[in-house]
Structure formats: structure tokens, C-alpha cells
Motif scaffolding. Structure first.
Motif, PDB file in Angstrom:
ATOM      1  N   LYS A 149      -9.554   1.356   7.017  1.00 17.43           N
ATOM      2  CA  LYS A 149      -9.764   0.768   5.687  1.00 17.43           C
ATOM      3  C   LYS A 149     -10.287  -0.665   5.818  1.00 17.43           C
ATOM      4  CE  LYS A 149      -7.573   0.169   1.173  1.00 17.43           C
ATOM      5  NZ  LYS A 149      -8.646   0.900   0.488  1.00 17.43           N
TER       6      LYS A 149
ATOM      7  N   SER B 144     -14.589  -2.225   5.175  1.00 17.42           N
ATOM      8  CA  SER B 144     -14.777  -3.064   3.992  1.00 17.42           C
ATOM      9  C   SER B 144     -16.119  -3.791   4.001  1.00 17.42           C
ATOM     10  CB  SER B 144     -13.645  -4.088   3.904  1.00 17.42           C
ATOM     11  OG  SER B 144     -13.883  -4.995   2.851  1.00 17.42           O
TER      12      SER B 144
ATOM     13  N   CYS C 129     -17.078   3.052  11.255  1.00 17.09           N
ATOM     14  CA  CYS C 129     -16.745   1.898  10.410  1.00 17.09           C
ATOM     15  C   CYS C 129     -17.554   0.662  10.787  1.00 17.09           C
ATOM     16  CB  CYS C 129     -15.265   1.549  10.544  1.00 17.09           C
ATOM     17  SG  CYS C 129     -14.150   2.875  10.074  1.00 17.09           S
TER      18      CYS C 129
ATOM     19  N   TYR D 171       0.840  -1.212   0.000  1.00 19.28           N
ATOM     20  CA  TYR D 171       0.000   0.000   0.000  1.00 19.28           C
ATOM     21  C   TYR D 171       0.870   1.256   0.000  1.00 19.28           C
ATOM     22  CZ  TYR D 171      -3.823   3.120   1.433  1.00 19.28           C
ATOM     23  OH  TYR D 171      -4.749   4.128   1.498  1.00 19.28           O
TER      24      TYR D 171
ATOM     25  N   LYS E 240      -5.222   4.581  10.085  1.00 23.35           N
ATOM     26  CA  LYS E 240      -5.708   4.686   8.697  1.00 23.35           C
ATOM     27  C   LYS E 240      -5.885   3.301   8.067  1.00 23.35           C
ATOM     28  CE  LYS E 240      -1.405   5.144   6.015  1.00 23.35           C
ATOM     29  NZ  LYS E 240      -0.712   5.954   4.989  1.00 23.35           N
ATOM     30  N   TYR E 241      -5.023   2.363   8.426  1.00 26.36           N
ATOM     31  CA  TYR E 241      -5.144   1.011   7.896  1.00 26.36           C
ATOM     32  C   TYR E 241      -6.311   0.268   8.544  1.00 26.36           C
ATOM     33  CZ  TYR E 241      -0.449   1.755   6.009  1.00 26.36           C
ATOM     34  OH  TYR E 241       0.625   2.250   5.324  1.00 26.36           O
TER      35      TYR E 241
END
Length: 555
Positions: free
Chosen positions: A179, A183, A219, A141, A175-176
């Protein structure tokens, strides 16, 4: 007589030229640049480097200071990696290993040497394992290795339950983690697993990480968690008192007052299997069986049977569970039913849920924003235009605006916050279509189908609604047509292999599955699959039991 012979020696010539150039380099003959890296000076020819690397080509051919310099210094490149890159430029040979790949990738990316980058990516993918995938993903990434990043992210999604048990997940920068937790394809048994990772990640360094709580809560699909579960989170309950935004999100979730952009009501992970349940396979033969289809194995497998045989029922998936609603129940005696039973795929058992407000058969159902809508049908006395919806979270049914027309034996689809009621009978065969806007709570008539249909299938794919099969009032159909919601037009598509009515339809991995039904001569157990990409139909393995007027869903 003159003769001519042409032989292609380009391959031999290229190898020979490279060997001679490499020999010149090693003996420092005709070299015109020294690359200074880590206290070492590596001799080379500008023309060779420029032929292999857009970076060097720009450096040595454009108006840059290095163009006329004999020494060029690099501060951010590993000396071993630079030696490998120069060797590759002269020989085309490369040996990627676990010990050099992390220094080789940054250098190859800097010099835009895509053959080396591709080789490194292939090596990293070959080393992929649950224990190292997070680290490799972060590495890929950070260096913009797009294709490798996609492969790794898919692997992480598929194996998240196992990966989440590793300590490495707690070392992820926020930040990871955002993500991953955002999902749609995260393969988890329930949303509780996602929530638990959030908690454990915060706990790893509470003081430093609690500021990230509002971003992380967004999230999580909080609407898929029960209020009881959220109240039991002692860690978050202690932390949200320090953060007003986090408190607002949690309080709204517990009270069931989340705004639309906070709801995240779509369950994780795309459907993996088909579930066919109930129906009939003879004039007086009603089924209670449930069987599932595994596309990867192209096989059907029997699971726990319904508590009671039923047909002309409807089936949907909500909160990753199979809901079978209403229909005609045949035990202890035949009756139109309002009962609802739920199958848990993890436990392979059935439990009873809250019954509908109205008994009905031959009706349609959809799931939208996490709520189950049931429409129309027949209650044993009259055709219905009655609509109601069920909230699995609250375990309550409530009345919704009636359709404009009574309908039985029809189909419904949900798309873009709207519900489409299509075709059916009521009291004549219909081609009409009406749409319910869940925001305005009003129904409106749309352009009718090209054919009248009852007992047909429907699927939604890429902003279009597809209908297939059924009966027109005069014949069994094998035709399929598509409604483009933007153009508001119907068009014919490639027809199925055989006519059938009373079918089940669902989508898995972008392919339409049409299952069972009745051909006009016999009950069917066969399955057809349509690929909208190449617009072709193919046969799949048939069900264990022929069935018609049954429920089919993708789970």
C-alpha cells in the motif's frame, strides 16, 4: 393577569438524571444486567447501555438470547476498557491515555460508540510522530478508522524518506508495504529510494519474503530507474533467478519493454512549486533567470539562471526535473534553437541534454507516459506541423506523426493517452483543435474553441481542458473556457481578473495559477489563482521579474 414563564432546564435535567443513574449503578439498585469480563462482573442497566450503544440496543431489544439474560459474558474485551465504557455511558466523561487507547478502541468499535472512537482518534493524531506513525497507521487501518487512517497515510507519504530509515518499516506485513510503495503521493527524492526499501525489506528475512518479490516489483516505477541501476542490484539479480515472474518484470524493464500496465511512468508526489524560466520583459530584454513560487509561503525565490537567455521556449517536467526546450536563444547571437537544458532541483544546477531533431520557437510541449512530445512551432523559415518525442530513459528523440495543421503560438495538453493541440496561428488566428491518439498514432479534428486564441494558457483538471487568456487577433483576452472530453463540448468559465497574453499556467493542489504575460500595455509579473471549486479568482504574490513568452511548470 395570568403570566407564563418558560425556562429551558434540559441541560441541568440531563446532568441530574445521569448523576442519579450512576448513583443507582454504583449501589447496584435496579440493575438488570451484569457484564462478565475477565473474571469481573460489572453491573449496569440495560436501558442506559442501549441508549448509548447500537450494539447493546440490538442485543437487549431484538430477539437475541441476551435480551432476557441477567449475565452477559464478553471474551474479547479488556476489563479496564469495559469499565471506562460503562462509566462513559453514565457520566459522559472519558480520559484517553497512551496506556488505555489500544484497549479502548477495539471495545468502542465493537459497541459502536462513536463519541469514544472520535476521542481516541483525536488523541492518537495528537501523538503522531515519525517514530510511531507506522504502528498507529496499522492500528487505525485494522479497526477501520477511516479518517484517522487517511491522516496517518498522508503523514507517512510526506515523511517517507525519514520513516524508511527506521527498523519498524522492516516489520511491516507485505500488504501494508504494498500500500505504501504503490502510493502516488510518496515523497521521495527519486524512485531509487523506493527500490532500496524494497531491497532492505526483502533482506530482513530473505527466505520468507522472496516469494513477495513480483508483487513488490509492480509497486516500483521501474521505468523511472535506469537500466544500469537495475543491473547493479546484486540482491534482486540473485533472487529473480528463483522466480520467473520477477525475472520477466526485471528483464523487460532493463530492455525497455515494459507493458503499459507495468510502466508506472508517473513520478511520485504531487507538484509543490511553480518554476518560471526565461522569456522577455522588454522589446530587446531576454531573460535567463529562473524563479520558483512556494504556494505555502506565497513567495518567489530566485534559483540558478539558464546557461543562455531564451524566450518563446517551452518547459516541461519529466522524472522530477525541469526541461527547457528550444525557443530563441540570444547568445552568442539570436537564433532559433533545438537545444535542451535540464534543471535539477536537488542540486540547483543546469546540464545540457540531447537536442531536438528540429530547431523551433513558439511551439508546445507535453509529457505523456514519461516521454516528452514537442509539437509545431517556427524554425525561422516556416510554420511547422512536425512532432517529435524524447525518451529521458533512452536519451533519444524520434519523429511522430505530424499534426494536420501547422501551428505556432498555440498550446497543448495531455489527457487519457491523448495529446490535444489547441488554437494558435498558422497562418491565421485559429480556434481549431486536433487530438493525437498515442495508441492509433492518428490525429483527428475536434470541436473548435469558442474563441480564436494565440499565446494563451492551458491546464488539465478532472478530465477537462481549460484554456485562458491569449490574443484573438483583435484584442487581448481575459476569458477562460473549458472543454469537457466526455461531452466533447466547450463552455465559458469565469474570466480572469485582467487580460493577458504570453502567459504561463499550471495546477497545484487543484488550483490554476496564471502567471506573467503582457497586458497590451506592459509586461506583467503578477499572478492570479483560480479555484475551480468555488469558481473564483484571487491574486497571489507577483514574480521577482515581469516576463512574457516564457516557460512555466509545476514541479
Amino acid at each position: 393577569m395570568a403570566s407564563k414563564s418558560t425556562t429551558n432546564l434540559s441541560s441541568l435535567h440531563s446532568v441530574g438524571v445521569l448523576c442519579n443513574l450512576d448513583d443507582l449503578r454504583k449501589h447496584e439498585n435496579l440493575c438488570d444486567v451484569s457484564l462478565c469480563v475477565g473474571g469481573c462482573q460489572l453491573s449496569a442497566h440495560k436501558v442506559v447501555l442501549s441508549a448509548c450503544s447500537p450494539y447493546f440496543k440490538a442485543m437487549f431489544t431484538q430477539d437475541m438470547a441476551e435480551k432476557n439474560q441477567s449475565y452477559v459474558t464478553f471474551h474479547c474485551v479488556n476489563v479496564d476498557a469495559m469499565e471506562m465504557i460503562i462509566d462513559f455511558a453514565y457520566t459522559g466523561k472519558l480520559q484517553v491515555t497512551a496506556s488505555n487507547v489500544q484497549s479502548l478502541v477495539p471495545a468502542a468499535c465493537l459497541f459502536q460508540m462513536h463519541l469514544i472512537i472520535d476521542e481516541c482518534c483525536q488523541f492518537l493524531e495528537s501523538q503522531l510522530h515519525v517514530n510511531n506513525c507506522i504502528g498507529i497507521w496499522r492500528f487505525a487501518y485494522d479497526y477501520g478508522l477511516i479518517e484517522l487512517t487517511q491522516v496517518l497515510f498522508k503523514f507517512i507519504n510526506q515523511n517517507f524518506e525519514e520513516i524508511s530509515k527506521l527498523d519498524e518499516i522492516h516489520d511491516l506485513p507485505v500488504k501494508y508495504l504494498i500500500k505504501i510503495l504503490s502510493s502516488d503521493d510518496l515523497n521521495v527524492s527519486s524512485e531509487e529510494s523506493v527500490f532500496q526499501i524494497l531491497e532492505s525489506w526483502i533482506m530482513w528475512d530473505v527466505e520468507a519474503r522472496k516469494i513477495n518479490l513480483p508483487r513488490l516489483l509492480k509497486c516500483v516505477r521501474l521505468s523511472l530507474l535506469s537500466a544500469t541501476y537495475l543491473r547493479r542490484s546484486s540482491l534482486l539479480n540473485s533472487l529473480i533467478s528463483y522466480n520467473s515472474l520477477a525475472w520477466d518484470i526485471m528483464h523487460s524493464s532493463v530492455q525497455g519493454e515494459l507493458t503499459l500496465d507495468q510502466q508506472h511512468v508517473r513520478p511520485r508526489c504531487a507538484p509543490k512549486l511553480l518554476c518560471a524560466v526565461g522569456g522577455k520583459n522588454g522589446l530587446f530584454a531576454t531573460l535567463s533567470s529562473l524563479e520558483i513560487y512556494l504556494p505555502a509561503k506565497n513567495e518567489w525565490k530566485s534559483m540558478a539562471a539558464l546557461p543562455q537567455p531564451r524566450y518563446e521556449c517551452s518547459a516541461v517536467v519529466a522524472d522530477r526535473k525541469l526541461y527547457v526546450l528550444g525557443g530563441i536563444v540570444c547568445e552568442p547571437y539570436k537564433q532559433h534553437s533545438n537545444t535542451v537544458v535540464v534543471w535539477d532541483p536537488d542540486k540547483n544546477n543546469w546540464i545540457k541534454s540531447v537536442g531536438m531533431l528540429k530547431s523551433r520557437s513558439s511551439f508546445a510541449s507535453v509529457v505523456l507516459k514519461g516521454e516528452i512530445y514537442v509539437l509545431g512551432g517556427y524554425d525561422g523559415e516556416s510554420y511547422l506541423k512536425h512532432v517529435e518525442k524524447f525518451s529521458p530513459r533512452k536519451s533519444t528523440w524520434e519523429r511522430v506523426t505530424d499534426m494536420k495543421q501547422t501551428r505556432i503560438c498555440f498550446s497543448a495538453a495531455a489527457l487519457h493517452d491523448c495529446i490535444y493541440a489547441i488554437g494558435g496561428y498558422g497562418p491565421a488566428h485559429q480556434d481549431s483543435v486536433e487530438m493525437y491518439n498515442t495508441t492509433t498514432m492518428h490525429w483527428q479534428m475536434l470541436k473548435p474553441m469558442l474563441n480564436k486564441r494565440i499565446n494563451f494558457g492551458v491546464t488539465v483538471y478532472q478530465d477537462s481542458i481549460y484554456v485562458m487568456g491569449g490574443h484573438s487577433g483583435t484584442a487581448h483576452l481575459r476569458s477562460m473556457e473549458k472543454y469537457d472530453t466526455e461531452k466533447e463540448e466547450w463552455e465559458l468559465c469565469n474570466s480572469m481578473r485582467r487580460p493577458r497574453t504570453g502567459i504561463g499556467t499550471a495546477v497545484i493542489d487543484g488550483k490554476f495559477y496564471v502567471v506573467g504575460g503582457h497586458s497590451g500595455h506592459e509586461y506583467l509579473n503578477d499572478v492570479e489563482c483560480y479555484d475551480p471549486g468555488d469558481k473564483t479568482w484571487e491574486r497571489c504574490s507577483g514574480m521577482n521579474s515581469a516576463r512574457c513568452a516564457f516557460g512555466l511548470v509545476a514541479l
